[in-house]
Scaffold this active site. Structure first.
Site, short mmCIF file in Angstrom:
data_model
loop_
_atom_site.label_atom_id
_atom_site.label_comp_id
_atom_site.label_asym_id
_atom_site.label_seq_id
_atom_site.Cartn_x
_atom_site.Cartn_y
_atom_site.Cartn_z
N TYR A 1 -10.30 -10.29 9.37
CA TYR A 1 -10.80 -10.83 7.84
C TYR A 1 -11.03 -12.04 7.85
O TYR A 1 -12.04 -12.47 6.89
CB TYR A 1 -9.72 -10.50 7.01
CG TYR A 1 -9.22 -8.87 6.66
CD1 TYR A 1 -10.34 -8.09 6.14
CD2 TYR A 1 -8.07 -8.46 7.24
CE1 TYR A 1 -9.97 -6.74 6.26
CE2 TYR A 1 -7.69 -7.00 7.12
CZ TYR A 1 -8.71 -6.29 6.62
OH TYR A 1 -8.48 -4.86 6.55
N HIS B 1 -0.63 -0.01 5.64
CA HIS B 1 -1.50 0.93 6.51
C HIS B 1 -0.52 1.91 6.89
O HIS B 1 0.12 2.30 8.03
CB HIS B 1 -2.04 0.24 7.90
CG HIS B 1 -2.92 -0.80 7.75
ND1 HIS B 1 -3.79 -1.29 8.78
CD2 HIS B 1 -3.71 -1.20 6.58
CE1 HIS B 1 -4.62 -2.15 8.43
NE2 HIS B 1 -4.43 -2.01 7.16
N GLN C 1 0.80 -1.32 0.12
CA GLN C 1 -0.08 0.16 0.19
C GLN C 1 0.89 1.43 0.00
O GLN C 1 0.45 2.36 0.19
CB GLN C 1 -1.02 -0.08 1.29
CG GLN C 1 -2.01 -1.23 1.19
CD GLN C 1 -2.75 -1.42 2.55
OE1 GLN C 1 -2.52 -0.69 3.30
NE2 GLN C 1 -3.74 -2.07 2.47
N TYR D 1 -9.10 6.57 20.55
CA TYR D 1 -9.90 6.18 19.66
C TYR D 1 -10.14 4.64 19.64
O TYR D 1 -10.99 4.19 18.72
CB TYR D 1 -10.01 6.95 18.27
CG TYR D 1 -10.25 8.19 18.33
CD1 TYR D 1 -11.55 8.51 18.09
CD2 TYR D 1 -9.38 9.31 18.72
CE1 TYR D 1 -12.08 10.10 18.22
CE2 TYR D 1 -9.73 10.50 18.98
CZ TYR D 1 -10.96 10.97 18.43
OH TYR D 1 -11.42 12.20 18.62
N GLU E 1 -14.94 4.09 10.35
CA GLU E 1 -15.55 4.77 11.54
C GLU E 1 -15.52 6.44 10.78
O GLU E 1 -14.58 6.61 10.01
CB GLU E 1 -14.80 4.95 12.82
CG GLU E 1 -14.94 3.73 13.49
CD GLU E 1 -14.17 3.59 14.95
OE1 GLU E 1 -14.13 2.77 15.67
OE2 GLU E 1 -13.42 4.76 14.97
#
Length: 378
Positions: free
Chosen positions: A269, A154, A91, A258, A248
Site C-alpha cells: 500500500y 482478511h 473487517q 495461487y 485476481e
C-alpha cells in the site's frame, strides 16, 4: 460495441522480466449497447452475503447485524434470530451464506462469520435449520473453524456448494500472516472443502494430512471474497483481493498454489515492492487481473435471458480502490477472458452479487446504501 484494450503497463513490465509460466494477458475492455440501472429494493446496513430461497424470498447477512429475511426479495427485511455473536471489529462480522442443496426438504442454511476476539479469532461456519416462518435458526451446529489469528483483517468468508454436496469455504490470510498462505498445513490464505457436516472428503488433495491440512483444497490466496460454482461445468471460480493492484479472477484447481505472496501483480500500500515476480513455475496465473485495484467482492454467473446478450457472463462487485465502486461484467470463452466491462462506475461500492430465481441480478452495497436490483434502463 466499443472495444478498448487495457494496457496494464506496469504489471506487464514486471512480468516481462520474470521467469516461469506465461503471464496473464491484458484484457480488452468494452462498452456494450445494453444500458442497465440500479433499483433500490431493500434497506440494509453493511450487507455482506445474499442467498435467494427457491420461491424468490431473500436471506442476507449484515456485517454487524446478523441474518435477515425479506419476503419476495424486496421491501422491509426482518431479523432472523439465533446467530452466534460475531467479532465485528476491523473487517470482522457476518459473512457469506449458502443454502443446502436439499434446502426445499431440509431447510438447512450455512453462514460464515468471524468468531472470537481480536487476540484470538478465525472464520467459522455454522449450519442450522431455518424455521418454517423464516424468523429463527434452529438446531445450530458449528461445522468448521479456521486456524486462529490475532488480527481482525482478511477473513474470506464466501461459501459455495459443489454438485457432489461438498462445501467450499474461502479464507483470508489475516493480512500480517501473508507468508503462511504458502503453507498448505495452515488454513490462512486457503480455500477449504468439507462435507456438509464438517467432515473431510476422502478425495481432498491433502486428505491424508501428510503434506497439508486435510481440509485445504487450494492455497496461496490473499483474501477470497468472490466465489461461484458452475453446476453445469462442475468448475469453481473465485475473485480475490490483491494488495495495491493485482486483484485476481481465477479458476480453482485441487491442490494448486495461487502464488501469494511469492508472485503478485500488485505492490504494498505504500508503493514498496512485495516481490519482483508475477509468475513462477508451479503457481497458477489468473484469468484476468486488475491494476489499479477494484477490491473485488461477490461473484456470480448469469444463467438467465433477462439481459440480452449477457447470458453466461460473470459479474463481479468492486468495493474500493482507484478503479472500484462498480459492477464488472466478464466474458469468458474457452478459458480466456475476452471482454471486461465496467457498469455503474463510481456509483456504489458493491459487496455481493447474486441472481434471483426469476433471473434478475441483485447487488448488495458495501456501506449503508442497501440492496438493489439490476434493471434494463428504459
Amino acid at each position: 460495441m466499443r472495444l478498448i484494450f487495457a494496457g496494464f503497463v506496469s504489471a506487464l513490465a514486471l512480468s516481462a522480466c520474470s521467469p516461469g509460466s506465461a503471464a496473464a494477458p491484458a484484457t480488452p475492455e468494452v462498452s456494450s449497447d445494453l444500458e442497465v440501472t440500479l433499483t433500490p429494493v431493500i434497506e440494509a446496513e453493511f450487507p455482506w452475503g445474499l442467498a435467494f430461497l427457491p420461491n424468490g424470498d431473500l436471506l442476507f447477512t449484515e456485517k454487524d447485524g446478523g441474518l435477515n429475511y425479506a419476503a419476495g426479495g424486496e421491501g422491509e427485511a426482518t431479523p432472523v434470530t439465533g446467530m452466534p455473536p460475531a467479532l465485528t471489529e476491523g473487517q470482522g462480522g457476518y459473512f457469506g451464506i449458502a443454502l443446502d442443496p436439499d434446502f426445499e426438504t431440509n431447510r438447512l442454511i450455512y453462514v460464515a462469520y468471524a468468531q472470537g476476539t481480536e487476540a484470538d479469532n478465525g472464520t467459522a461456519v455454522v449450519r442450522a435449520r431455518l424455521s418454517d416462518d423464516n424468523t429463527a435458526l434452529e438446531d445450530m451446529t458449528e461445522i468448521f473453524r479456521a486456524d486462529s489469528r490475532d488480527t481482525a483483517y482478511h477473513f474470506g468468508g464466501r461459501l459455495q456448494f459443489a454438485n457432489d454436496g461438498t462445501l467450499f469455504v474461502s479464507l483470508g490470510e489475516g493480512f500480517k500472516y501473508m507468508k503462511d498462505a504458502q503453507d498448505p498445513k495452515i488454513t490462512h490464505g486457503s480455500l477449504i472443502r468439507i462435507n456438509s457436516d464438517g467432515t473431510i472428503p476422502a478425495d481432498n488433495p491433502f486428505a491424508d494430512g501428510v503434506d497439508g491440512n486435510p481440509a485445504v483444497y487450494s492455497y496461496g490466496h490473499r483474501n477470497i471474497q468472490g466465489l461461484y460454482y458452475d453446476k453445469t461445468e462442475g468448475t469453481l471460480y473465485e475473485t480475490e483481493h490483491g494488495p495495491k493492484g493485482g486483484d485476481e479472477f481465477n479458476i480453482i484447481k485441487p491442490g494448486a498454489n495461487y502464488g501469494w505472496p511469492v508472485i503478485t501483480y500488485g505492490v504494498n500500500y505504500d508503493g514498496t515492492i512485495i516481490t519482483e515476480k508475477t509468475e513462477k513455475e508451479g503457481m497458477e496465473q489468473p484469468l484476468t487481473y486488475w491494476v489499479p485495484s477494484i477490491a473485488p467482492s461477490g461473484l456470480t454467473r448469469l444463467t438467465s435471458d433477462v439481459y440480452p446478450g449477457w447470458k453466461g457472463d460473470f459479474f463481479v462487485g468492486g468495493m474500493n480502490g482507484p478503479a472500484g465502486l462498480e459492477l464488472v461484467r466478464i466474458r469468458l470463452e474457452n478459458g480466456v477472458v475476452t471482454e471486461r466491462e465496467n457498469l455503474f462506475k463510481d456509483e456504489y461500492a458493491i459487496r455481493d452479487v447474486a441472481q434471483s430465481p426469476d433471473g434478475h441480478l441483485y447487488v448488495a452495497t458495501k456501506d449503508l446504501d442497501g440492496i438493489f436490483r439490476v434493471d434494463i434502463a428504459e
